[in-house]
Enzyme design. Structure first.
Site, short mmCIF file in Angstrom:
data_model
loop_
_atom_site.label_atom_id
_atom_site.label_comp_id
_atom_site.label_asym_id
_atom_site.label_seq_id
_atom_site.Cartn_x
_atom_site.Cartn_y
_atom_site.Cartn_z
N HIS A 32 66.72 6.57 -13.86
CA HIS A 32 66.27 5.19 -13.93
C HIS A 32 66.51 4.64 -15.34
CE1 HIS A 32 63.22 5.07 -10.36
NE2 HIS A 32 64.29 5.80 -10.07
N LYS A 202 55.92 13.51 -1.74
CA LYS A 202 57.36 13.37 -1.49
C LYS A 202 58.12 13.68 -2.77
CE LYS A 202 60.91 9.87 -0.60
NZ LYS A 202 61.22 8.57 0.02
N LYS A 204 61.69 13.50 -4.75
CA LYS A 204 63.05 12.97 -4.83
C LYS A 204 63.99 14.11 -5.19
CE LYS A 204 64.30 9.26 -4.62
NZ LYS A 204 64.85 8.52 -3.45
N HIS A 339 59.40 2.80 2.93
CA HIS A 339 60.19 3.14 1.75
C HIS A 339 59.71 2.33 0.55
CE1 HIS A 339 63.70 1.90 -0.81
NE2 HIS A 339 63.87 3.19 -0.85
N SER A 340 60.02 2.83 -0.63
CA SER A 340 59.66 2.13 -1.86
C SER A 340 60.76 2.29 -2.89
CB SER A 340 58.35 2.70 -2.42
OG SER A 340 58.17 2.31 -3.77
#
Length: 443
Positions: A32, A202, A204, A339-340
């Site tokens: 990011h 969750k 990634k 989703h986000s």
């Protein structure tokens, strides 16, 4: 036109692009950026009511938002059915300039088309109109969508491999530290659980070789026995790799998200996965990459390529389209989750309002919000026991902090243009100048 109708007509639309601090979270494309662009939308009625919306703030989205904002003046906030046609009419040429084959690496959502770009812009305006409408008539957005079926919406801890800080001293610092091995990710999960009460997790994936990420999921399963776990490598694996990971983790995963890229590969994996889940049940495949528009549903559902669709009101064109998606999924026996991507409190409020109205929502929703240290609201939304309460305040139930909005907008104005389009590949080059977008499949 009646006085009431006049009061609901739009008198002004304000667009404010901002740059929001984002931690160095890793994914298969890179990392990011230190700051992520978002677009804050305000619609103001003749009666003086302001509604809020939020969507992606990259240059392509902003260019579409400008003509749509201008075209809304004089239209009632209640004319939501007319929004898609209006957006197609006024944004068509601008959206087409994005090109049908542009890859949206920031969203990791597969191929970005002109239609997807337009829907993501449209979603912010629809939410703003719903917020203004609700405030004007004294009703929460969930009431305008038919009413809530739950009083709180469950969210999942969104775990990332991450660096302690952005390279070169860029961006804002936080106290999370690095998480580059199973122990680091487990420590991250414990902090999420202790601070916010999350009970599902969750990860990634697609960042490191699959064996390393398998070990991380195993470590999470040991640290949180019986808790729902998900893994999302964003299509980074081949079919054989996906099947091998499913065999390794089928007894602990709630679902496996986008292990491979594209509907055809997802269908191949799904066909081979019988009996790999807990108790010998099938391990479901989830997606937010190969089913992101209604046009993509038919192939995916008829080929049984996915068993869970991760809805995202930004992708689908708003909250009402999200409800339509949920109805289609129910008809096909496909599950729905949420989703986000990097977002602020306006989007979290909108997600919570629509999620509260979905009877078939059986999975905890994703949210990046706990990672965001900045917001444009007077009061941040809070998680209790991993849930966000569904309030009955008019509209979205949130208020804009104009001082904070101004600060984040000044950051956008001061940027030289390098951060106004999210690009995880370019951000990674600050640590590895030779970095390129990995070919798919990566493993």
């Amino acid at each position: 036109m009646s006085d009431r109708a006049n009061a609901l007509a739009l008198a002004e639309v304000r667009l404010t692009p901002v740059l929001v601090a984002d931690p160095p979270l890793l994914n298969t494309q890179g990392v990011h950026q230190p700051y992520t662009p978002r677009l804050i939308i305000e619609v103001v009625t003749e009666g003086g009511v302001t509604g809020l919306g939020e969507t992606y703030g990259d240059a392509g989205y902003l260019e579409l938002a400008k003509p749509l904002a201008a075209s809304l003046i004089g239209r009632p906030v209640t004319d939501l059915n007319g929004l898609p046609a209006l957006a197609a009419e006024v944004c068509g040429d601008v959206a087409a300039a994005a090109g049908p084959d542009a890859v949206d690496v920031g969203g990791l959502r597969g191929v970005r088309t002109a239609d997807k770009l337009r829907l993501s812009v449209l979603s912010g305006f629809e939410v703003a109109c719903l917020d203004a409408w609700g405030k004007a008539v004294g009703l929460p957005v969930h009431a305008l969508l038919g009413g809530k079926v739950r009083d709180a919406v469950e969210y999942s801890a969104y775990l990332f491999h991450r660096w302690a800080a952005h390279p070169g001293g860029r961006g804002e610092r936080d106290d999370w530290g690095a998480a580059l091995d199973p122990a680091g990710v487990v420590a991250q999960a414990r902090r999420f659980a202790d601070t916010y009460g999350f009970t599902s997790f969750k990860l990634k994936g697609g960042v490191f070789e699959p064996a390393r990420e398998v070990a991380t999921i195993r470590a999470l399963a040991e640290a949180f026995p019986g808790r729902p776990l998900r893994l999302d490598p964003n299509g980074a694996w081949s079919v054989p790799t996906a099947l091998a990971v499913a065999e390794e983790l089928g007894d602990v995963l709630e679902y496996l998200e986008d292990p491979v890229s594209g509907t055809a590969r997802m269908a191949e994996v799904a066909a081979a996965l019988g009996g790999t889940g807990p108790g010998g049940a099938r391990l479901p495949l989830a997606t937010n990459m190969c089913v992101t528009t209604f046009d993509e549903i038919a192939e995916a559902f008829t080929r049984d390529a996915v068993q869970i669709v991760l809805s995202d009101h930004h992708y689908w064109g708003g909250l009402r389209a999200t409800r339509e998606l949920a109805a289609v999924c129910a008809a096909f026996g496909v599950g729905v989750a949420m989703h986000s991507n990097t977002h602020l409190g306006i989007s979290l409020a909108a997600m919570t309002q629509v999620a509260a109205t979905l009877p078939g929502l059986r999975y905890a929703c994703d949210s990046h919000y706990p990672w965001q240290t900045e917001d444009v609201l007077t009061e941040r939304l809070t998680f209790h026991d991993g849930r966000v309460a569904v309030g009955d305040a008019p509209g979205l139930g949130v208020e804009l902090d104009r001082d904070r909005l101004a600060v984040l907008h000044r950051r956008w104005l001061a940027d030289d243009g390098t951060l106004r389009d999210r690009d995880d590949v370019a951000a990674m080059r600050h640590a590895d100048p030779g970095w390129t977008a990995p070919a798919v499949p990566r493993w």
